[in-house]
Write a protein that holds these residues in place. Structure first.
Motif, PDB file in Angstrom:
ATOM      1  N   GLY A  47       0.769  -1.258   0.000  1.00  0.00           N
ATOM      2  CA  GLY A  47       0.000   0.000   0.000  1.00  0.00           C
ATOM      3  C   GLY A  47       0.792   1.295   0.000  1.00  0.00           C
ATOM      4  N   TYR A  48       2.038   1.230  -0.409  1.00  0.00           N
ATOM      5  CA  TYR A  48       2.813   2.479  -0.545  1.00  0.00           C
ATOM      6  C   TYR A  48       2.437   3.166  -1.862  1.00  0.00           C
ATOM      7  CZ  TYR A  48       6.122   1.304   3.205  1.00  0.00           C
ATOM      8  OH  TYR A  48       6.699   1.029   4.407  1.00  0.00           O
ATOM      9  N   THR A  49       2.777   4.453  -1.951  1.00  0.00           N
ATOM     10  CA  THR A  49       2.702   5.175  -3.232  1.00  0.00           C
ATOM     11  C   THR A  49       4.124   5.254  -3.791  1.00  0.00           C
ATOM     12  OG1 THR A  49       0.733   6.431  -2.681  1.00  0.00           O
ATOM     13  CG2 THR A  49       2.210   7.433  -4.288  1.00  0.00           C
ATOM     14  N   HIS A  50       4.252   4.907  -5.072  1.00  0.00           N
ATOM     15  CA  HIS A  50       5.564   4.882  -5.724  1.00  0.00           C
ATOM     16  C   HIS A  50       5.855   6.221  -6.387  1.00  0.00           C
ATOM     17  CE1 HIS A  50       8.020   3.235  -9.384  1.00  0.00           C
ATOM     18  NE2 HIS A  50       8.820   3.730  -8.471  1.00  0.00           N
ATOM     19  N   LEU A  51       6.956   6.866  -5.977  1.00  0.00           N
ATOM     20  CA  LEU A  51       7.386   8.102  -6.638  1.00  0.00           C
ATOM     21  C   LEU A  51       8.768   7.874  -7.225  1.00  0.00           C
ATOM     22  CD1 LEU A  51       6.391  10.769  -3.941  1.00  0.00           C
ATOM     23  CD2 LEU A  51       5.065  10.031  -5.931  1.00  0.00           C
ATOM     24  N   SER A  52       8.836   7.748  -8.551  1.00  0.00           N
ATOM     25  CA  SER A  52      10.135   7.589  -9.205  1.00  0.00           C
ATOM     26  C   SER A  52      10.633   8.966  -9.617  1.00  0.00           C
ATOM     27  CB  SER A  52       9.979   6.679 -10.434  1.00  0.00           C
ATOM     28  OG  SER A  52      10.980   6.971 -11.391  1.00  0.00           O
ATOM     29  N   ALA A  53      11.822   9.337  -9.099  1.00  0.00           N
ATOM     30  CA  ALA A  53      12.374  10.662  -9.440  1.00  0.00           C
ATOM     31  C   ALA A  53      12.561  10.782 -10.947  1.00  0.00           C
ATOM     32  CB  ALA A  53      13.698  10.874  -8.700  1.00  0.00           C
ATOM     33  N   GLY A  54      13.045   9.702 -11.584  1.00  0.00           N
ATOM     34  CA  GLY A  54      13.241   9.722 -13.043  1.00  0.00           C
ATOM     35  C   GLY A  54      11.913   9.936 -13.773  1.00  0.00           C
TER      36      GLY A  54
END
Ligand SMILES: Nc1ncnc2c1ncn2[C@@H]1O[C@H](COP(=O)(O)OP(=O)(O)OP(=O)(O)O)[C@@H](O)[C@H]1O
Ligand SMILES: Nc1ccn([C@@H]2O[C@H](COP(=O)(O)O)[C@@H](O)[C@H]2O)c(=O)n1
Ligand SMILES: [Mg+2]
Length: 235
Positions: A47-54
């Motif tokens: 249940g995390y939110t994924h934030l990819s810097a790229g």
């Protein structure tokens, strides 16, 4: 005067995110080590939110932002975009999300990223998930990725590996010296890697629950300093 304004801005940034009380896990590893692939699995299971810097930087190019050309040139050359730009994108994404648990993938990439994020947001990662993979395997994966990325070519891949060795590994070493790194052998199959990832998250979540219980009224400390927990069994 500038300093006062800067300090005030920093306070606004810090308070808006600290009001949200977010939990952050940094997901690090070389280019092609499988960070994005495993983050998708973690999102589904935990249940995390994924934030990819790229991904955020690529979206910024597409949006036609004034920084677009600069970001595009840096990515083509495998260089690290100035922290100010990337941190703004990460902050905005965290504030806009209704979630409070984030996987920050591909950040911090260098010492400047790390120090600036900590000072601007006041956030320290709960831990760092580190995908360890040999260079030959990462290169094979990147050349087979086929997602039309402008930096998935032999020339840029070599540059990205150099930046990773010189600038990103020291950040992982920094967190390792603080006992925050959970290292995963990323050279295995996607399924095998995820088994190892699951074990890490399961353990962290278990200890998080224990710490919450120990902070409640039913817990205390005995005369020898040992923590105890009173459990009521109902029924
Ligand atoms: N364990 C694995 N075994 C084989 N292939 C994999 C594995 N994990 C990911 N891949 C494949 O390797 C490629 C790179 O994976 P991914 O995009 O997840 O890496 P990444 O670490 O996010 O890379 P980058 O830093 O370039 O964004 C993708 O095509 C993905 O399907
Ligand atoms: N903190 C970061 C992260 C990424 N970049 C730039 O984006 C490129 C692609 O990143 P991926 O994580 O998607 O592989 C990377 O090579 C950098 O040019 C950045 O500047 N700062
Ligand atoms: Mg990725």
């Amino acid at each position: 005067m500038g300093t006062v304004v800067d300090t005030a801005k920093k306070e606004v940034n810090r308070s808006s995110l600290s009001e949200k009380k977010v939990t952050v896990v940094f997901v690090l590893g070389g280019p092609g080590s499988g960070k994005g692939t495993q983050c998708q699995n973690i999102v589904r299971h935990f249940g995390y939110t994924h934030l990819s810097a790229g991904d955020l930087l690529r979206a910024e190019i597409k949006s036609g932002s004034e920084n677009g050309t600069m970001i595009q040139n840096m990515i083509k050359d495998g260089k690290i975009v100035p922290s100010e730009v990337t941190i703004k994108l990460l902050q905005r994404a965290m504030l806009e999300s209704s979630n409070d648990k984030f996987l920050i993938d591909g950040f911090p990439r260098n010492e400047e990223n790390r120090a600036a994020f900590e000072s601007v947001t006041g956030i320290e990662p709960e831990f760092v998930l580190f995908f360890d993979c040999p260079e030959e395997e990462m290169e094979r994966r990147l050349l087979g990725r086929n997602q039309g990325r402008e930096d998935d070519n032999v020339d840029t891949i070599r540059k990205r590996f150099k930046v990773y060795m010189e600038s990103s590994l020291p950040v992982i070493e920094y967190y390792n010296s603080k006992g925050k790194v959970r290292k995963i052998d990323a050279a295995k199959t996607v399924e095998e890697v995820f088994e190892a990832v699951k074990a890490v998250f399961t353990k962290v979540i278990f200890w998080r629950h224990i710490m919450i219980l120990l902070s409640q009224e039913s817990s205390g400390q005995d005369r020898s300093g040992l923590m105890y927990l009173t459990i009521t069994i109902e029924g």
